[in-house]
Motif scaffolding. Structure first.
Motif, PDB file in Angstrom:
ATOM      1  N   ASP A 188      -6.536   0.922  -5.751  1.00 52.99           N
ATOM      2  CA  ASP A 188      -5.496   0.519  -5.289  1.00 52.99           C
ATOM      3  C   ASP A 188      -5.117  -0.167  -4.135  1.00 52.99           C
ATOM      4  O   ASP A 188      -4.218  -1.161  -3.885  1.00 52.99           O
ATOM      5  N   TRP A 204       4.110   1.268  -0.877  1.00 50.51           N
ATOM      6  CA  TRP A 204       5.257   1.342  -2.020  1.00 50.51           C
ATOM      7  C   TRP A 204       4.661   1.682  -3.044  1.00 50.51           C
ATOM      8  O   TRP A 204       5.198   2.156  -4.295  1.00 50.51           O
ATOM      9  N   LYS A 205       3.493   1.143  -3.474  1.00 48.53           N
ATOM     10  CA  LYS A 205       2.508   1.052  -4.676  1.00 48.53           C
ATOM     11  C   LYS A 205       3.163   0.784  -6.006  1.00 48.53           C
ATOM     12  O   LYS A 205       3.558   1.740  -6.896  1.00 48.53           O
ATOM     13  N   PRO A 206       3.839  -0.456  -6.084  1.00 49.26           N
ATOM     14  CA  PRO A 206       4.544  -0.911  -7.435  1.00 49.26           C
ATOM     15  C   PRO A 206       3.391  -0.915  -8.359  1.00 49.26           C
ATOM     16  O   PRO A 206       2.005  -0.929  -8.271  1.00 49.26           O
ATOM     17  N   TRP A 207       4.177  -0.908  -9.884  1.00 55.44           N
ATOM     18  CA  TRP A 207       3.021  -1.055 -10.739  1.00 55.44           C
ATOM     19  C   TRP A 207       2.244  -2.358 -10.747  1.00 55.44           C
ATOM     20  O   TRP A 207       2.833  -3.325 -10.127  1.00 55.44           O
ATOM     21  N   ASP A 238      -3.646   4.266  -8.837  1.00 58.49           N
ATOM     22  CA  ASP A 238      -3.809   5.524  -7.729  1.00 58.49           C
ATOM     23  C   ASP A 238      -3.641   7.085  -8.418  1.00 58.49           C
ATOM     24  O   ASP A 238      -4.470   7.805  -8.048  1.00 58.49           O
ATOM     25  N   GLU A 239      -2.910   6.964  -9.551  1.00 57.98           N
ATOM     26  CA  GLU A 239      -2.877   8.392 -10.163  1.00 57.98           C
ATOM     27  C   GLU A 239      -3.941   8.880 -11.256  1.00 57.98           C
ATOM     28  O   GLU A 239      -4.340   9.858 -11.316  1.00 57.98           O
ATOM     29  N   ARG A 266       0.689   2.069  -8.506  1.00 56.90           N
ATOM     30  CA  ARG A 266       0.792   3.681  -8.617  1.00 56.90           C
ATOM     31  C   ARG A 266       0.163   4.033  -9.974  1.00 56.90           C
ATOM     32  O   ARG A 266      -0.522   5.077  -9.744  1.00 56.90           O
ATOM     33  N   ASP A 308       0.734  -1.392   0.082  1.00 58.95           N
ATOM     34  CA  ASP A 308      -0.154   0.023  -0.144  1.00 58.95           C
ATOM     35  C   ASP A 308       1.027   1.255  -0.041  1.00 58.95           C
ATOM     36  O   ASP A 308       0.544   2.234  -0.479  1.00 58.95           O
TER      37      ASP A 308
END
Length: 166
Positions: free
Chosen positions: A145, A124-127, A133-134, A130, A122
């Motif tokens: 996410d 780190w938000k790796p691909w 999320d964006e 991320r 949560d």
């Protein structure tokens, strides 16, 4: 994400979106939200796997709507005080941990491992987390996410259980 406190204690949607108040923590509301999810997880963990999964689906759909409405009422895209997504992400993380594993001698190790794995993904938000999320807004973006972070953390737990890490 911005930390907004516009919590209306008379509004049931705010209670749910703010994780029963856990999202009001002044620092690390996502971590506090995930911690607050643990007792609720322990209540639903004994459910049969299909019932547990069905409950997660229902609570996720409800969460999309509740988080969307609450964020709009607060006038923010993804306020950090909204932590219902952390609840759902943690519930998803714990999918591989059956009630049998949970009640075993090392049951709490799995809860701690799930907490740490979920928080890692949560934060780190790796691909593709991320990107979601964006680019995805509203309640779906708030929830999605964390759903993905929960799925990645669940994969880690599943691998650990499958290959006998205990």
């Amino acid at each position: 994400m911005t930390h907004i406190t516009g919590f209306d204690r008379r509004n049931w949607r705010h209670w749910l979106a703010f994780g029963f108040g856990s999202g009001l923590a002044p620092k690390a509301p996502g971590t506090f939200g995930t911690l607050a999810a643990i007792p609720f997880y322990l209540l639903i963990a004994p459910l049969a796997w299909p019932s547990y999964l069905g409950l997660i689906v229902v609570l996720t759909i409800l969460g999309i709507w509740v988080c969307d409405r609450t964020a709009r009422e607060l006038g923010a895209k993804d306020p950090s005080a909204i932590v219902w997504d952390e609840f759902i992400g943690f519930f998803i993380t714990m999918l591989p941990v059956s009630a049998t594993v949970l009640t075993a001698t090392h049951g709490w190790i799995w809860v701690v491992a799930g907490f740490l794995a979920f928080r890692l993904f949560d934060i780190w938000k790796p691909w593709p987390i991320r990107v979601i999320d964006e680019r995805v807004g509203g309640g779906l973006g708030i929830m999605l996410d964390d759903v993905l972070a929960g799925l990645m953390a669940a994969a880690v737990l599943w691998l650990a259980i499958r290959f006998g890490v205990s």
